[in-house]
Design a protein around this motif. Structure first.
Motif, short mmCIF file in Angstrom:
data_model
loop_
_atom_site.label_atom_id
_atom_site.label_comp_id
_atom_site.label_asym_id
_atom_site.label_seq_id
_atom_site.Cartn_x
_atom_site.Cartn_y
_atom_site.Cartn_z
N UNK A 146 50.68 18.79 8.17
CA UNK A 146 50.84 19.89 9.12
C UNK A 146 52.29 19.95 9.57
N UNK A 147 52.79 21.15 9.70
CA UNK A 147 54.15 21.35 10.20
C UNK A 147 54.11 21.58 11.70
N UNK A 148 55.10 21.03 12.37
CA UNK A 148 55.25 21.32 13.80
C UNK A 148 56.72 21.48 14.09
N UNK A 149 56.97 22.20 15.12
CA UNK A 149 58.33 22.49 15.53
C UNK A 149 58.83 21.38 16.41
N UNK A 150 59.69 20.54 15.90
CA UNK A 150 60.38 19.47 16.59
C UNK A 150 59.78 18.89 17.85
N UNK A 151 60.40 17.86 18.28
CA UNK A 151 59.95 17.10 19.44
C UNK A 151 60.64 17.58 20.70
N UNK A 152 59.89 17.62 21.78
CA UNK A 152 60.45 17.93 23.10
C UNK A 152 60.64 16.61 23.82
N UNK A 153 61.87 16.37 24.26
CA UNK A 153 62.17 15.12 24.96
C UNK A 153 62.74 15.41 26.34
N UNK A 154 62.34 14.63 27.34
CA UNK A 154 62.86 14.87 28.69
C UNK A 154 64.32 14.46 28.81
N UNK A 155 65.02 15.18 29.67
CA UNK A 155 66.38 14.80 30.03
C UNK A 155 66.24 14.03 31.34
N UNK A 156 65.94 12.75 31.19
CA UNK A 156 65.75 11.87 32.34
C UNK A 156 66.81 10.76 32.28
N UNK A 157 66.72 9.82 33.20
CA UNK A 157 67.73 8.76 33.25
C UNK A 157 67.73 7.94 31.97
N UNK A 158 66.56 7.69 31.40
CA UNK A 158 66.50 6.92 30.15
C UNK A 158 67.25 7.64 29.03
N UNK A 159 67.10 8.95 28.98
CA UNK A 159 67.79 9.73 27.93
C UNK A 159 69.30 9.73 28.17
N UNK A 160 69.71 9.88 29.42
CA UNK A 160 71.13 9.84 29.74
C UNK A 160 71.73 8.47 29.38
#
Length: 191
Positions: A146-160
Motif C-alpha cells: 500500500x502506498x501512503x503519503x509520507x510521515x507526519x512528525x511533530x516539531x517538538x523539543x526532541x525534533x529540535x
C-alpha cells in the motif's frame, strides 16, 4: 482513496484563512525563526560537507579540482556522487582501513542527508496561532503493498534536539573529511 463525483462534496481540505495565518505567524515568530534557523544551520553544514566530496573525487580520479568539479556537478544527485566515490575507492585504494574510513564518512554524511532531505522536502503544518507544529514528508512510502503519503512528525523539543545534534555531527564530519584528504592522497598514490 475516495473519488469525488462531479456533484458530490469535495475531498479537498478547506482553504486556509491566509490573512489570519499570516497575522498569527507574526505572533509566533520566535518559534518559527528558531525552527527555521536550525534548518538553515543544518543546510549550511551539510552543503559545506557535500562540497568536500569534490576533493575526494579529485584524488580518486587523479585529476585537478576543475575536472573534479565538472564530474561532481554533472552527477545531479548526492547519492550518485557518493556511489561514484565508493566505487572509485574500491579500485583506487588498496588500504582496507582507509577505504573503510571513507565508507564510514560517506555513511555518516548519508544519514545527515536523509534528515536534510526530510526537512527540505516537507510541507510544514501550521496551527491557528501560526506556529509550525509538524512536518509532513513529501515522500511516498510503500508498506505491505500500500502506498501512503509520507510521515507526519511533530516539531517538538526532541525534533529540535535531533536537528541541532545532526548539525553538530556535520561540523565534526567536516573536520574528519579534512583529516581524511591527506590520507586519501597518500593512499591513492601508493595504489
Amino acid at each position: 482513496m475516495p473519488r469525488r463525483s462531479r456533484n458530490g462534496p469535495s475531498t479537498l481540505p478547506p482553504r486556509p484563512d491566509f490573512i489570519a495565518l499570516e497575522q498569527a505567524a507574526q505572533r509566533s515568530g520566535e518559534q518559527r525563526v528558531a525552527f527555521l534557523s536550525l534548518i538553515g544551520d543544518l543546510n549550511f553544514a551539510w552543503s559545506n560537507n557535500e562540497s568536500m566530496f569534490i576533493y575526494v573525487l579529485m584524488l580518486l580520479l587523479d585529476t585537478d579540482e576543475a575536472a573534479a568539479a565538472i564530474v561532481f556537478s554533472t552527477l545531479n544527485t548526492t547519492r550518485a556522487r557518493l556511489d561514484l566515490a565508493q566505487r572509485l575507492a574500491k579500485i583506487r585504494i588498496a588500504d582496507r582501513a582507509l577505504r573503510a574510513e571513507l565508507d564510514a564518512v560517506i555513511e555518516a554524511f548519508s544519514a545527515a542527508t536523509r534528515l536534510r532531505n526530510d526537512l527540505n522536502h516537507a510541507t510544514f503544518v501550521v496551527d491557528g496561532n501560526g506556529a509550525i507544529t509538524h512536518t509532513q514528508s513529501m515522500k511516498l512510502e510503500e508498506a505491505r503493498g500500500r502506498l501512503r503519503f509520507g510521515t507526519r512528525r511533530p516539531v517538538d523539543q526532541a525534533r529540535l534536539d535531533e536537528i541541532a545534534a545532526a548539525t553538530q555531527e556535520l561540523y565534526a564530519l567536516n573536520r574528519r573529511i579534512w583529516d581524511l584528504l591527506p590520507q586519501l592522497e597518500r593512499g591513492v598514490a601508493m595504489s
